[in-house]
Design an enzyme around this catalytic site. Structure first.
Site, PDB file in Angstrom:
ATOM      1  CD  GLU A 168      -2.764  -1.306   2.431  1.00 38.30           C
ATOM      2  OE1 GLU A 168      -2.632  -0.478   3.348  1.00 38.30           O
ATOM      3  OE2 GLU A 168      -3.598  -2.230   2.485  1.00 38.30           O
ATOM      4  CG  ASN A 210      -0.746  -7.022  -1.342  1.00 40.55           C
ATOM      5  OD1 ASN A 210      -1.358  -7.640  -2.222  1.00 40.55           O
ATOM      6  ND2 ASN A 210      -1.237  -6.863  -0.123  1.00 40.55           N
ATOM      7  CG  HIS A 247      -9.936  -5.488   0.596  1.00 43.64           C
ATOM      8  ND1 HIS A 247     -10.343  -6.537   1.388  1.00 43.64           N
ATOM      9  CD2 HIS A 247      -8.616  -5.329   0.843  1.00 43.64           C
ATOM     10  CE1 HIS A 247      -9.316  -6.988   2.092  1.00 43.64           C
ATOM     11  NE2 HIS A 247      -8.257  -6.278   1.776  1.00 43.64           N
ATOM     12  CD  GLU A 276      -4.909  -7.765   1.676  1.00 43.65           C
ATOM     13  OE1 GLU A 276      -5.736  -6.994   2.181  1.00 43.65           O
ATOM     14  OE2 GLU A 276      -3.674  -7.600   1.772  1.00 43.65           O
ATOM     15  CG  ASP A 278     -13.114  -8.377   1.432  1.00 46.11           C
ATOM     16  OD1 ASP A 278     -12.842  -7.543   0.543  1.00 46.11           O
ATOM     17  OD2 ASP A 278     -12.788  -8.208   2.618  1.00 46.11           O
TER      18      ASP A 278
HETATM   19  O1  G3I Z   1      -5.963  -8.111  18.844  1.00 45.21           O
HETATM   20  C1  G3I Z   1      -6.342  -6.803  19.325  1.00 45.21           C
HETATM   21  C2  G3I Z   1      -7.174  -6.935  20.568  1.00 45.21           C
HETATM   22  O2  G3I Z   1      -6.402  -7.503  21.581  1.00 45.21           O
HETATM   23  C3  G3I Z   1      -7.650  -5.538  20.948  1.00 45.21           C
HETATM   24  O3  G3I Z   1      -8.533  -5.646  22.030  1.00 45.21           O
HETATM   25  C4  G3I Z   1      -8.390  -4.891  19.798  1.00 45.21           C
HETATM   26  C5  G3I Z   1      -8.819  -3.474  20.116  1.00 45.21           C
HETATM   27  O4  G3I Z   1      -8.839  -2.645  18.996  1.00 45.21           O
HETATM   28  O5  G3I Z   1      -7.539  -4.840  18.682  1.00 45.21           O
HETATM   29  C6  G3I Z   1      -7.126  -6.114  18.259  1.00 45.21           C
HETATM   30  O6  G3I Z   1      -6.286  -5.954  17.140  1.00 45.21           O
HETATM   31  C7  G3I Z   1      -6.930  -5.609  15.934  1.00 45.21           C
HETATM   32  C8  G3I Z   1      -6.549  -6.639  14.901  1.00 45.21           C
HETATM   33  O7  G3I Z   1      -7.094  -6.280  13.651  1.00 45.21           O
HETATM   34  C9  G3I Z   1      -7.055  -8.031  15.246  1.00 45.21           C
HETATM   35  O8  G3I Z   1      -8.419  -8.046  15.260  1.00 45.21           O
HETATM   36  C10 G3I Z   1      -6.451  -4.240  15.508  1.00 45.21           C
HETATM   37  O9  G3I Z   1      -6.909  -3.281  16.409  1.00 45.21           O
HETATM   38  C11 G3I Z   1      -6.965  -3.945  14.108  1.00 45.21           C
HETATM   39  O10 G3I Z   1      -6.370  -2.734  13.657  1.00 45.21           O
HETATM   40  C12 G3I Z   1      -6.583  -5.041  13.177  1.00 45.21           C
HETATM   41  O11 G3I Z   1      -7.166  -4.760  11.928  1.00 45.21           O
HETATM   42  C13 G3I Z   1      -6.572  -5.415  10.835  1.00 45.21           C
HETATM   43  C14 G3I Z   1      -6.195  -4.368   9.797  1.00 45.21           C
HETATM   44  O12 G3I Z   1      -5.676  -5.018   8.652  1.00 45.21           O
HETATM   45  C15 G3I Z   1      -5.113  -3.417  10.294  1.00 45.21           C
HETATM   46  O13 G3I Z   1      -3.868  -4.033  10.276  1.00 45.21           O
HETATM   47  C16 G3I Z   1      -7.579  -6.387  10.261  1.00 45.21           C
HETATM   48  O14 G3I Z   1      -7.797  -7.464  11.181  1.00 45.21           O
HETATM   49  C17 G3I Z   1      -7.045  -6.955   8.961  1.00 45.21           C
HETATM   50  O15 G3I Z   1      -8.056  -7.700   8.322  1.00 45.21           O
HETATM   51  C18 G3I Z   1      -6.626  -5.825   8.032  1.00 45.21           C
HETATM   52  O16 G3I Z   1      -6.050  -6.388   6.876  1.00 45.21           O
HETATM   53  C19 G3I Z   1      -5.667  -5.419   5.889  1.00 45.21           C
HETATM   54  C20 G3I Z   1      -4.428  -5.980   5.211  1.00 45.21           C
HETATM   55  O17 G3I Z   1      -3.417  -6.240   6.129  1.00 45.21           O
HETATM   56  C21 G3I Z   1      -3.944  -5.014   4.128  1.00 45.21           C
HETATM   57  N1  G3I Z   1      -5.001  -4.693   3.209  1.00 45.21           N
HETATM   58  C22 G3I Z   1      -6.226  -4.214   3.814  1.00 45.21           C
HETATM   59  C23 G3I Z   1      -6.745  -5.196   4.836  1.00 45.21           C
HETATM   60  C24 G3I Z   1      -8.051  -4.764   5.385  1.00 45.21           C
HETATM   61  O18 G3I Z   1      -7.903  -3.578   6.126  1.00 45.21           O
END
Ligand code: G3I
Length: 457
Positions: A168, A210, A247, A276, A278
């Protein structure tokens, strides 16, 4: 060239073999009897994709591996995984110099135990940086980023098929510019520096750029990434692939020119991956179109959906995935599987079972075994070949391909290659006495593989 120390094409072909052997494993588990290239319909996404020389994968959240309903679907349907969060920079290096590989290693071990291929996501990214990195700039940040790339790619060396080296890095909208970030402010060459470091640390992994919203060929962001890849290829920056996140959620839709985008990137000499996927409300048409578009582009290596069940999705309110929250297959699942199973639609012409010209040779006996060639399906751009060995239960068969033809996928054997990439030695690997391979014609539709020898033992 920066990647001249790499064995040409070796890892890619090895991967293709793994993809198909993984599928065979899945099929064996499921009790199905489907051979790659056969007309039978595979019953899982991974097995069906493997028959097309591709993978079908999913993002995995390691914490969900304890959920047996989740793991049952994962193990049954998918032959590739991407860590949804566990290989991001904040997860792997929470404090500078302190690496935390526990969750990522657990996923890799699970994948390997199931014969699944692993995509590493992601080595360098403006987002999900640990606090210590967010506060860095200039040379200090550049060196910390390169050190992260080197340490992580070295740790996973030999276990990762594709790395999202940089994620990104381009801005949304009409500017076609790089995204502003602390990494971008270290200098425009940060992306190629990351790719060179990754290549040095793991010469056998394929290295991808990516991004999201690079699906519509007319978008400025797509064009900007295209120009970067073109530039990298022309200057020997080691890039092997482009990942289109795809996405089609939030405000983004599947574009009707998606296939043009895939084939345009591929024409630059890189593989393309749908990394990715969806789609909001999981419409059957759009899912089917994505599969057909990938199958129509020889260098589209596979599709990864961003989660298994709707309840696992980062955008769960849009119900964008192939399984509902109860783990049941949705209509989009059926559409994807059918598209994969019907997926012999070639870019040109229809499949036929007769090679256009020139029959494969039956090799001379000798070496303690005999290898007999059976021509397989032929498409406009490629054809399959099966080879059956008699007279030995362990063997190696040497097959020569006439350039510019190239073998793009193999199954039921362990291949190695000479330095030209055109002579394959296929060794038995316990999968039986018939192995197979797909050959891309690359403009030569008449040449057929030559069997040079069959050696027992
Ligand atoms: O695990 C913690 C948890 O302990 C805490 O209580 C909670 C509170 O916010 O956060 C949890 O972590 C979150 C994590 O996902 C697991 O659920 C993070 O806050 C959250 O920011 C994170 O989001 C991820 C996001 O990327 C940011 O990195 C999404 O799961 C994930 O699906 C998403 O994936 C991205 C790809 O890497 C890149 N392309 C876009 C895609 C969608 O945004």
């Amino acid at each position: 060239m920066a990647n001249s120390s790499r064995a040409p094409g070796r890892s890619r072909r090895l991967r293709a073999a793994l993809v198909v052997s993984a599928a065979v494993g899945l099929l064996a588990t499921a009790g199905a009897v489907v051979l790659p290239g056969s007309a039978s319909a595979a019953s899982t996404l991974g097995a069906s994709a493997a028959e097309r020389g591709r993978y079908f994968g999913t993002a995995v959240a390691v914490s969900r591996l304890n959920d047996s309903a989740y793991t049952t679907i994962l193990n049954r349907e998918f032959n590739q995984v991407t860590a949804e969060n566990e290989m991001k920079i904040d997860a792997l290096q929470p404090n500078q110099g302190q690496f935390n590989y526990g969750n990522a290693d657990r996923l890799v071990q699970h994948a390997r135990s199931q014969g699944m291929l692993v995509r590493g996501h992601t080595l360098a990214w403006h987002s999900q940086q640990p606090g210590w990195m967010q506060n860095m700039s200039g040379t200090t940040l550049r060196n910390a980023m390169l050190n992260h790339v080197t340490q992580v790619a070295t740790h996973f060396r030999g276990q990762i098929e594709w790395w999202d080296v940089v994620n990104e890095a381009f801005a949304d909208g009409s500017s076609g510019a790089r995204r502003d970030s602390n990494l971008q402010r270290t200098g425009n060459d940060w992306i190629e520096a990351a790719f060179r470091a990754a290549r040095q640390a793991d010469p056998n992994a394929d290295l991808c750029y990516n991004d999201y919203n690079i699906d519509n060929w007319n978008d400025a962001k797509t064009q900007a990434v295209y120009r970067m890849v073109q530039d990298f290829k022309s200057r020997g920056v080691p890039i092997d692939c482009v990942g289109l996140q795809s996405h089609f959620t939030g405000g983004s839709n599947y574009p009707s020119n998606y296939r043009t985008t895939l084939s345009s990137f591929a024409a630059l000499g890189v593989d393309v991956h749908i990394t990715e996927l969806d789609i909001r409300n999981a419409p059957t048409d759009a899912y089917r179109n994505v599969v057909n578009d990938c199958l129509a582009v020889a260098r589209c290596k596979g599709i990864t959906v961003w989660g298994i069940r709707d309840s696992d999705s980062w955008r769960s309110s849009e119900n964008p995935l192939l399984f509902n929250g109860s783990g049941q297959k949705k209509p989009a699942y059926d559409a994807v599987l059918a598209a994969l199973n019907n997926g012999t639609t070639p870019p040109t012409g229809n499949p036929t079972t007769t090679p256009p010209t020139g029959n494969p040779t039956t090799p001379p006996p000798g070496g303690g075994c005999t290898a007999t060639v059976t021509p397989g399906q032929v498409w406009g751009d490629r054809y399959n070949t099966s080879v059956t060995v008699s007279g030995a239960s362990t063997w190696s068969v040497v097959v020569a391909i006439t350039a510019p033809q190239k073998i793009s996928a193999t199954w039921s054997g362990s291949p190695t290659w000479d330095s030209s990439g055109n002579v394959m030695t296929m060794r038995s690997n316990g999968s039986g006495n018939t192995f197979g391979f797909t050959t891309m014609m690359n403009g030569n539709s008449s040449a057929r593989p030559q069997i040079r020898s069959c050696t027992a033992g």
